[in-house]
Write an enzyme that holds these catalytic residues in place. Sequence first.
Site, PDB file in Angstrom:
ATOM      1  N   ASN A   7      59.660  65.625 -46.843  1.00 47.83           N
ATOM      2  CA  ASN A   7      60.718  65.310 -45.876  1.00 47.83           C
ATOM      3  C   ASN A   7      61.370  66.618 -45.437  1.00 47.83           C
ATOM      4  O   ASN A   7      62.185  67.186 -46.160  1.00 47.83           O
ATOM      5  CB  ASN A   7      61.736  64.371 -46.554  1.00 47.83           C
ATOM      6  CG  ASN A   7      62.908  64.041 -45.653  1.00 47.83           C
ATOM      7  OD1 ASN A   7      62.881  64.335 -44.457  1.00 47.83           O
ATOM      8  ND2 ASN A   7      63.940  63.428 -46.222  1.00 47.83           N
ATOM      9  N   LYS A   9      63.414  67.062 -43.100  1.00 48.25           N
ATOM     10  CA  LYS A   9      64.781  66.815 -42.605  1.00 48.25           C
ATOM     11  C   LYS A   9      65.033  67.562 -41.286  1.00 48.25           C
ATOM     12  O   LYS A   9      64.099  67.716 -40.489  1.00 48.25           O
ATOM     13  CB  LYS A   9      65.813  67.203 -43.677  1.00 48.25           C
ATOM     14  CG  LYS A   9      65.517  66.542 -45.025  1.00 48.25           C
ATOM     15  CD  LYS A   9      66.646  66.655 -46.009  1.00 48.25           C
ATOM     16  CE  LYS A   9      66.235  66.004 -47.321  1.00 48.25           C
ATOM     17  NZ  LYS A   9      67.296  65.943 -48.296  1.00 48.25           N
ATOM     18  N   HIS A  94      67.362  56.440 -45.697  1.00 48.11           N
ATOM     19  CA  HIS A  94      67.688  57.658 -46.448  1.00 48.11           C
ATOM     20  C   HIS A  94      69.204  57.753 -46.625  1.00 48.11           C
ATOM     21  O   HIS A  94      69.955  57.444 -45.702  1.00 48.11           O
ATOM     22  CB  HIS A  94      67.155  58.896 -45.719  1.00 48.11           C
ATOM     23  CG  HIS A  94      67.160  60.105 -46.600  1.00 48.11           C
ATOM     24  ND1 HIS A  94      68.317  60.790 -46.875  1.00 48.11           N
ATOM     25  CD2 HIS A  94      66.173  60.703 -47.303  1.00 48.11           C
ATOM     26  CE1 HIS A  94      68.028  61.780 -47.708  1.00 48.11           C
ATOM     27  NE2 HIS A  94      66.733  61.753 -47.984  1.00 48.11           N
ATOM     28  N   GLU A  96      71.178  60.139 -46.537  1.00 46.47           N
ATOM     29  CA  GLU A  96      71.881  60.984 -45.558  1.00 46.47           C
ATOM     30  C   GLU A  96      72.196  60.178 -44.295  1.00 46.47           C
ATOM     31  O   GLU A  96      73.237  60.370 -43.666  1.00 46.47           O
ATOM     32  CB  GLU A  96      71.027  62.221 -45.238  1.00 46.47           C
ATOM     33  CG  GLU A  96      71.053  63.200 -46.404  1.00 46.47           C
ATOM     34  CD  GLU A  96      69.834  64.094 -46.525  1.00 46.47           C
ATOM     35  OE1 GLU A  96      69.007  64.133 -45.589  1.00 46.47           O
ATOM     36  OE2 GLU A  96      69.693  64.757 -47.570  1.00 46.47           O
ATOM     37  N   GLU A 166      65.878  57.276 -54.908  1.00 44.55           N
ATOM     38  CA  GLU A 166      66.516  58.586 -54.774  1.00 44.55           C
ATOM     39  C   GLU A 166      67.999  58.471 -55.118  1.00 44.55           C
ATOM     40  O   GLU A 166      68.812  58.109 -54.254  1.00 44.55           O
ATOM     41  CB  GLU A 166      66.403  59.068 -53.321  1.00 44.55           C
ATOM     42  CG  GLU A 166      65.002  59.245 -52.829  1.00 44.55           C
ATOM     43  CD  GLU A 166      64.966  60.275 -51.708  1.00 44.55           C
ATOM     44  OE1 GLU A 166      64.357  61.330 -51.913  1.00 44.55           O
ATOM     45  OE2 GLU A 166      65.578  60.041 -50.656  1.00 44.55           O
ATOM     46  N   GLY A 172      69.298  67.139 -53.109  1.00 43.01           N
ATOM     47  CA  GLY A 172      69.760  68.450 -52.664  1.00 43.01           C
ATOM     48  C   GLY A 172      70.738  69.122 -53.601  1.00 43.01           C
ATOM     49  O   GLY A 172      71.358  70.121 -53.238  1.00 43.01           O
ATOM     50  N   SER A 212      65.890  66.518 -55.758  1.00 43.61           N
ATOM     51  CA  SER A 212      65.761  67.833 -56.411  1.00 43.61           C
ATOM     52  C   SER A 212      64.439  68.011 -57.162  1.00 43.61           C
ATOM     53  O   SER A 212      64.406  68.644 -58.224  1.00 43.61           O
ATOM     54  CB  SER A 212      66.955  68.100 -57.328  1.00 43.61           C
ATOM     55  OG  SER A 212      68.126  68.207 -56.535  1.00 43.61           O
ATOM     56  N   GLY A 233      62.347  66.977 -50.578  1.00 47.73           N
ATOM     57  CA  GLY A 233      63.086  67.553 -49.457  1.00 47.73           C
ATOM     58  C   GLY A 233      62.979  69.061 -49.483  1.00 47.73           C
ATOM     59  O   GLY A 233      62.003  69.664 -49.030  1.00 47.73           O
ATOM     60  N   GLY A 234      63.995  69.702 -50.066  1.00 41.49           N
ATOM     61  CA  GLY A 234      64.091  71.166 -50.075  1.00 41.49           C
ATOM     62  C   GLY A 234      62.802  71.892 -50.452  1.00 41.49           C
ATOM     63  O   GLY A 234      62.412  72.859 -49.792  1.00 41.49           O
TER      64      GLY A 234
END
Length: 258
Positions: A7, A9, A94, A96, A166, A172, A212, A233-234
């Site tokens: 992802n 983002k 999600h 977010e 999640e 994150g 994470s 993600g990151g």
Amino acid sequence: MKTLIANWKMNVGIRESVALARGTLLTLRGRKLIPELVICPSTIALSEVRKVVARSSVSLGAQNVFWESKGPYTGEISTRMLQEVGVSYVILGHSERRQELHETDEMIHKKVLYVLSEQMTPILCIGESKQQREAGQTQEVIRAQLISALSQVYVRGSERVLIAYEPVWAIGSGEASSVGEVIEIHQYIRSFLQELFPGVSSQQLPILYGGSVDGENAYGFLREEMIDGLLIGGASIKINQFNDIVEAAGEVLEAQGT
Ligand code: PGA
């Protein structure tokens, strides 16, 4: 099978996405066993990224979609438009979007139904906040999110719905949930899905973990049978990290002989 969802983002533009897609493809090169891999660039980069992954085993996912095929919905994008650029998966719910854009369970439900009706695969994100966790409400929250998003949903034939657990506090934050806790929640989700969809196989309803995940902790999650894959993600935009995650998945698949 293990599934990895990258992802990206709102982190990379078109040029960077193309480079990242090339780098991501390289992480698969020369490996005997590779996971199912779905990359989810920003909407604006989809058509360029598609050109990069077109002849590979990598699938394309979108980060959002609207629940109508066309009409006066300024700023929104439809499944048909996504299909035109080769998208087959859509991340929905999600945290977010739930938080920043006030996406409600009802909106997410409409999207899940719509995506399935268009022969695409939803990746449904669920998870509790820190306060809910501290108040001991994790299972209750997850159950309510699943009931709402999956009501009137039927998983037929080759259809699939991917569930991504999640925990909001882990996203994150650099503070992933422990493997033990994830297994416990996945067991809970699995048994609830069996109630909701009796007779539907776990391959059609894989349960992934996200929050994470990085090159170091990925193996610990992936080697667990209860964890069908990861939503990243990151670490999915840091190619060295992502390479380590793909490698971890490859090792697990080899150890399992699949
Ligand atoms: P993270 O994000 O890996 O950066 O925690 C996961 C996600 O939001 O899907």
